[in-house]
Design an enzyme around this catalytic site. Structure first.
Site, PDB file in Angstrom:
ATOM      1  N   ASP A  81      -1.744   7.147  -5.532  1.00 37.00           N
ATOM      2  CA  ASP A  81      -2.703   6.892  -4.694  1.00 37.00           C
ATOM      3  C   ASP A  81      -2.291   7.243  -3.303  1.00 37.00           C
ATOM      4  O   ASP A  81      -1.157   6.518  -2.742  1.00 37.00           O
ATOM      5  CB  ASP A  81      -2.710   5.131  -4.782  1.00 37.00           C
ATOM      6  N   LYS A 120      -4.394  10.297   6.584  1.00 39.72           N
ATOM      7  CA  LYS A 120      -5.538  10.573   5.842  1.00 39.72           C
ATOM      8  C   LYS A 120      -6.733  10.500   6.478  1.00 39.72           C
ATOM      9  O   LYS A 120      -7.814  11.236   6.064  1.00 39.72           O
ATOM     10  CB  LYS A 120      -5.515   9.330   4.611  1.00 39.72           C
ATOM     11  N   GLU A 157     -11.425   6.966  -6.460  1.00 39.05           N
ATOM     12  CA  GLU A 157     -10.594   5.768  -6.307  1.00 39.05           C
ATOM     13  C   GLU A 157     -11.368   4.460  -7.156  1.00 39.05           C
ATOM     14  O   GLU A 157     -10.863   3.859  -7.906  1.00 39.05           O
ATOM     15  CB  GLU A 157     -10.362   5.293  -5.292  1.00 39.05           C
ATOM     16  N   ASP A 168     -13.914  -1.195  -2.394  1.00 35.43           N
ATOM     17  CA  ASP A 168     -12.836  -0.659  -2.079  1.00 35.43           C
ATOM     18  C   ASP A 168     -12.599  -0.746  -0.593  1.00 35.43           C
ATOM     19  O   ASP A 168     -13.228   0.445  -0.109  1.00 35.43           O
ATOM     20  CB  ASP A 168     -12.764   0.551  -2.735  1.00 35.43           C
TER      21      ASP A 168
END
Length: 525
Positions: A11, A73, A155, A179
């Site tokens: 992850d 990210k 994800e 999420d």
């Protein structure tokens, strides 16, 4: 180092990252440093061409913020670069792919220390709505870390796998995956087709720049404003002070998830002043309620787009991402969906665990030696998960309109060819084909992700040549494009930029050489 190799799940998160491996029936999260997750922070410590990655780098956000990178990210797929003013480093500028590659290397090291085997391949997770350039950048980061990418896994699909919903006796068929991570938000509706033993993503939406970082920033701005009102000191232009306040705000946010109030105290924030404030959960929730509302607006928008799915059709709601642990988020999600969300799996570790399950399935089927396939054959789904296209992808026409070739939420992999495109000038032999991604009918209101040139169009009057354009979006959400004049048959395809596919050997030799060169020049971790 053990000679045994294995596949893991990673992850790669905005705030935290984690690696996991399927051991026996359940995946274990690597805890090589005593913690299941590590901070996605990189510090370029002066002097020895070596970086500090993870939790150890966090303290440098205060002491050496100019040489420390966080939340990289959010920059994946952009032109952002981080400059290092230190001659001890071979490279002086680092792209998001390079920084992410260093984080991935650290994740692999943690996995090796925890499990005693050397990972040589991985399933790496990405947000469901990650744009194509960001997915491509993630593959490149993995190459820099010398990782064979088995799959870029959405994800929410990883979360479903972690919860083991397919293996249950109760009739769970439709799942909402909420999420909320450190930097991104995604909502996905996943259909569980038990008779076929698979997960199928019906649709997803999200915001690439909405997450826990924004909650921290909102509280930090409040703290600075209160401090200025009390003392007259404006901290806005003090870089180190801003970093210290942001870190204190993050810690306060975590404490307010279990308590009604907390204290923020930062000694000598400026001159001889110490910043001291009491923050209540009520104040924090008032400051950030609109951020929670934005996530629910995205949820409603997705349900509106899916004509066949209503709130009442959803059997369970899964919470994923560390920011979903905030009480205000959990209460809002329960109110919106009309049911208490499931909390059976640690939201910080669910995605890595699901990726590890998928890695075990794919590596077992591929034997870890890779597999040959006809270049004209689309790869099929593996491990019972079907991802979807995060956005519509198409080309810009001469009038500025957006011609869709792949539609949003189409199941991947997918390949479409559209023709009847043509020239706008007599005897035109070249055409620039601009590729966009988005939902607007106006091309320039979408994101331009690539362009290439078709330069062998036959000479003819404007509108006579019949030009075909083919898009293939693989299971990782990475695009390959080509175009040709159908009366000639020769093809022009994108070179290098879009046509990157890690682990399948389709990159050009020069591209592979460049990857290897940068990998050698990256500092050690």
């Amino acid at each position: 180092m053990s000679s045994e190799t294995t596949a893991i799940g990673i992850d790669l998160g905005t705030t935290n990252s984690a690696a996991a491996q399927k051991v026996g029936e359940l995946p274990d999260v690597a805890d090589g440093d005593g913690d299941g997750t590590m901070r996605s922070v990189v510090t370029f410590e002066p002097g020895d061409d070596k970086v500090i990655v993870g939790d150890e780098a966090v303290s440098y956000l205060e002491t050496d913020p100019d040489v420390t990178v966080t939340s990289i990210k959010r920059e994946m797929g952009t032109d952002y670069t981080f400059a290092v003013d230190d001659d001890s480093y071979t490279l002086q500028e680092y792209t998001p792919e390079m920084v992410s590659g260093l984080i991935l290397k650290k994740a692999v090291q943690k996995a090796e220390a925890s499990f005693g085997t050397e990972p040589d391949s991985a399933v790496i997770t990405v947000p469901a709505d990650f744009p194509e350039p960001a997915r491509r950048a993630t593959e490149t980061a993995a190459k820099y870390a010398d990782i064979d990418v088995l799959r870029l896994l959405p994800e929410p699909s990883a979360a479903c796998a972690a919860y083991g919903l397919r293996d249950r006796d109760d009739p769970i068929e439709t799942v909402a995956v909420y999420d909320l991570g450190g930097g991104t938000f995604d909502i996905s509706i996943v259909e569980i087709i038990h008779e076929a033993d698979l997960y199928e993503v019906q649709g997803n939406d999200g915001k690439q720049k909405l997450g826990g970082d924004d909650f921290d920033e909102r509280l930090a701005e409040h703290v600075k404003s209160e401090f200025e009102a009390e003392t007259g000191f404006d901290l806005s232009d003090d870089h180190v002070a801003n970093i210290r306040v942001k870190q204190a705000a993050k810690e306060a946010k975590h404490k307010l998830s279990t308590g009604d109030e907390t204290e923020i105290r930062i000694p000598f924030i400026v001159e001889d002043e110490t910043l001291e404030q009491t923050i209540t959960r009520e104040t924090f929730e008032d400051l950030t309620s609109d951020l929670v509302d934005k996530t629910l607006e995205v949820c409603q928008g997705l349900l509106d787009d899916l004509d066949d799915t209503e709130k009442d059709d959803i059997d369970t709601v899964l919470l994923v991402g560390g920011s979903s642990k905030m009480p205000q988020v959990q209460d809002a999600v329960e109110d919106f969906f009309g049911q208490e969300p499931s909390k059976e799996v640690n939201p910080d570790e669910a995605v890595a665990q699901g990726a590890a399950k998928q890695a075990a399935i794919i590596s077992r089927r591929r034997g870890l030696e890779g597999e040959e396939r006809d270049p004209d054959e689309l790869p099929g789904e593996e491990g019972g998960i079907f991802p979807v296209a995060p956005d519509s992808i198409g080309i810009r026409l001469a009038d500025g309109s957006f011609s869709r070739i792949i539609e949003k939420n189409e199941s991947l992999p997918v390949r479409h060819t559209e023709d009847n495109y043509s020239t706008t000038r007599d005897n035109q032999t070249r055409a620039r084909i601009e590729v966009y991604q988005g939902d607007s009918d106006v091309a320039e209101e979408n994101d331009k992700i690539e362009e290439f040139v078709l330069d062998n169009i036959r000479e003819a009057k404007a509108g006579v040549p019949n030009i075909a354009v083919e898009f293939e979006l693989d299971e990782n959400g990475v695009l390959r494009t080509k175009a040709w004049d159908k009366s000639i048959g020769d093809e022009a395809s994108t070179e290098g930029g879009v046509e990157i596919s890690a682990g399948e050997g389709e990159g050009s030799e020069s591209e592979d050489d460049e990857i290897a060169r940068i990998r050698r020049q990256l500092p050690s971790v």
